[in-house]
Design a protein around this motif. Structure first.
Motif, PDB file in Angstrom:
ATOM      1  N   ASP A 123      19.397  86.558  69.833  1.00  0.00           N
ATOM      2  CA  ASP A 123      19.984  87.218  71.008  1.00  0.00           C
ATOM      3  C   ASP A 123      19.008  87.144  72.178  1.00  0.00           C
ATOM      4  O   ASP A 123      17.801  87.120  71.993  1.00  0.00           O
ATOM      5  N   PRO A 124      19.530  87.162  73.431  1.00  0.00           N
ATOM      6  CA  PRO A 124      20.959  87.237  73.742  1.00  0.00           C
ATOM      7  C   PRO A 124      21.633  85.870  73.678  1.00  0.00           C
ATOM      8  O   PRO A 124      21.057  84.871  74.087  1.00  0.00           O
ATOM      9  N   VAL A 125      22.823  85.840  73.127  1.00  0.00           N
ATOM     10  CA  VAL A 125      23.609  84.617  73.050  1.00  0.00           C
ATOM     11  C   VAL A 125      24.469  84.522  74.303  1.00  0.00           C
ATOM     12  O   VAL A 125      25.005  85.520  74.778  1.00  0.00           O
ATOM     13  N   ALA A 126      24.584  83.311  74.853  1.00  0.00           N
ATOM     14  CA  ALA A 126      25.331  83.116  76.100  1.00  0.00           C
ATOM     15  C   ALA A 126      26.754  83.649  75.993  1.00  0.00           C
ATOM     16  O   ALA A 126      27.414  83.512  74.961  1.00  0.00           O
ATOM     17  N   ARG A 127      27.219  84.245  77.070  1.00  0.00           N
ATOM     18  CA  ARG A 127      28.583  84.781  77.137  1.00  0.00           C
ATOM     19  C   ARG A 127      29.318  84.299  78.386  1.00  0.00           C
ATOM     20  O   ARG A 127      30.409  84.782  78.682  1.00  0.00           O
ATOM     21  N   SER A 128      28.725  83.392  79.125  1.00  0.00           N
ATOM     22  CA  SER A 128      29.368  82.872  80.330  1.00  0.00           C
ATOM     23  C   SER A 128      28.848  81.471  80.610  1.00  0.00           C
ATOM     24  O   SER A 128      27.848  81.037  80.031  1.00  0.00           O
ATOM     25  N   GLY A 129      29.549  80.768  81.495  1.00  0.00           N
ATOM     26  CA  GLY A 129      29.187  79.404  81.849  1.00  0.00           C
ATOM     27  C   GLY A 129      30.366  78.474  81.666  1.00  0.00           C
ATOM     28  O   GLY A 129      31.314  78.774  80.940  1.00  0.00           O
ATOM     29  N   GLY A 130      30.302  77.338  82.334  1.00  0.00           N
ATOM     30  CA  GLY A 130      31.385  76.370  82.232  1.00  0.00           C
ATOM     31  C   GLY A 130      31.292  75.540  80.960  1.00  0.00           C
ATOM     32  O   GLY A 130      30.205  75.265  80.459  1.00  0.00           O
ATOM     33  N   PHE A 131      32.454  75.129  80.434  1.00  0.00           N
ATOM     34  CA  PHE A 131      32.466  74.318  79.218  1.00  0.00           C
ATOM     35  C   PHE A 131      33.571  73.277  79.266  1.00  0.00           C
ATOM     36  O   PHE A 131      34.559  73.415  79.999  1.00  0.00           O
ATOM     37  N   LEU A 132      33.395  72.245  78.469  1.00  0.00           N
ATOM     38  CA  LEU A 132      34.418  71.248  78.209  1.00  0.00           C
ATOM     39  C   LEU A 132      34.528  71.082  76.701  1.00  0.00           C
ATOM     40  O   LEU A 132      33.523  71.156  75.992  1.00  0.00           O
ATOM     41  N   ILE A 133      35.734  70.849  76.226  1.00  0.00           N
ATOM     42  CA  ILE A 133      35.967  70.703  74.787  1.00  0.00           C
ATOM     43  C   ILE A 133      36.009  69.230  74.393  1.00  0.00           C
ATOM     44  O   ILE A 133      36.621  68.408  75.083  1.00  0.00           O
ATOM     45  N   GLU A 134      35.340  68.927  73.291  1.00  0.00           N
ATOM     46  CA  GLU A 134      35.360  67.589  72.720  1.00  0.00           C
ATOM     47  C   GLU A 134      35.711  67.694  71.240  1.00  0.00           C
ATOM     48  O   GLU A 134      35.455  68.713  70.604  1.00  0.00           O
ATOM     49  N   SER A 135      36.244  66.623  70.685  1.00  0.00           N
ATOM     50  CA  SER A 135      36.535  66.574  69.257  1.00  0.00           C
ATOM     51  C   SER A 135      35.303  66.095  68.497  1.00  0.00           C
ATOM     52  O   SER A 135      34.605  65.182  68.934  1.00  0.00           O
ATOM     53  N   MET A 136      35.013  66.725  67.362  1.00  0.00           N
ATOM     54  CA  MET A 136      33.926  66.250  66.504  1.00  0.00           C
ATOM     55  C   MET A 136      34.283  64.900  65.882  1.00  0.00           C
ATOM     56  O   MET A 136      33.402  64.148  65.479  1.00  0.00           O
ATOM     57  N   VAL A 137      35.573  64.633  65.793  1.00  0.00           N
ATOM     58  CA  VAL A 137      36.060  63.367  65.218  1.00  0.00           C
ATOM     59  C   VAL A 137      36.819  62.632  66.323  1.00  0.00           C
ATOM     60  O   VAL A 137      37.991  62.938  66.596  1.00  0.00           O
ATOM     61  N   PRO A 138      36.171  61.683  67.004  1.00  0.00           N
ATOM     62  CA  PRO A 138      36.789  61.024  68.165  1.00  0.00           C
ATOM     63  C   PRO A 138      38.180  60.481  67.921  1.00  0.00           C
ATOM     64  O   PRO A 138      39.063  60.583  68.780  1.00  0.00           O
ATOM     65  N   GLN A 139      38.425  59.910  66.745  1.00  0.00           N
ATOM     66  CA  GLN A 139      39.736  59.304  66.479  1.00  0.00           C
ATOM     67  C   GLN A 139      40.857  60.341  66.388  1.00  0.00           C
ATOM     68  O   GLN A 139      42.032  59.994  66.407  1.00  0.00           O
TER      69      GLN A 139
END
Length: 201
Positions: free
Chosen positions: A36-52
């Protein structure tokens, strides 16, 4: 190149399914995070762990559920935004489904001996039971894994895995309902106690 998804179109459906999430069996959740402290805000983008798998409708369903939970706890989904600065975080998502027959370790005929223990002749009664209930439904196991990583150094600040089971063919086994329930359970009481496995109903 990693693909990032605009979640707006899927969020209403995920929210609607989330209202029915009580039909899903309890979810087993395990999480790990940095001190702690673990982040609780900020911008993000989602990606797949498995590209296919990133082009599948099922992945988008789980990604939308994760995005909704990330925004609920204070982060900002930057998918579709025209910005010169990359998002602070990358959220990597993976969902897996497996089907198993409950008959693997099950015998349709059972024999039971009642009464005192000892040799065959010492018992009071002998009973033979045959299961006439028909073939039971397969069990669908669904799991959701998520990692929140800092883009700057690719370090993982938080990760977790949620898993639930349901009978094949029931509403609870459908990806939409499972996605909402799993994501909600995974982010409950974020960031959670590191290394602890809990059950969320």
């Amino acid at each position: 190149m990693a693909k990032h998804w605009v979640m707006g179109a899927l969020l209403p459906a995920v929210a609607l399914l989330g209202g029915c999430a009580t039909a899903v069996s309890p979810v087993e959740v395990t999480r790990f995070h940095a001190p702690d402290p673990v982040a609780r805000s900020g911008g993000f983008l989602i990606e797949s762990m498995v590209p296919q798998a990133s082009d599948s409708i099922e992945f988008r369903t789980y990604a939308a559920a994760v995005s909704q939970e990330m925004q609920r706890i204070g982060f900002t989904d930057e998918a579709g935004k025209q910005t010169l600065v990359p998002s602070e975080y990358v959220v990597r998502v993976d969902a897996q489904r497996s089907v198993q027959s409950p008959l693997v370790n099950r015998s349709p005929v059972s024999v039971g001996v009642g009464g005192s223990t000892g040799s065959y002749g010492s018992g009071v009664g002998l009973g033979i039971g045959i299961d006439l209930s028909g073939k039971p439904k397969n069990i669908v196991t669904t799991s959701l894994s998520v990692q929140i990583r800092k883009r700057a150094d690719n370090s993982t600040i938080w990760e977790g895995r949620a898993m639930t089971q349901a009978k094949e063919g029931t509403p609870a086994a459908q990806p939409g309902l499972a996605a909402a329930k799993l994501a909600s359970a995974l982010y409950s009481d974020y960031p959670g106690k590191s290394g602890e496995t809990i059950t969320v109903k």
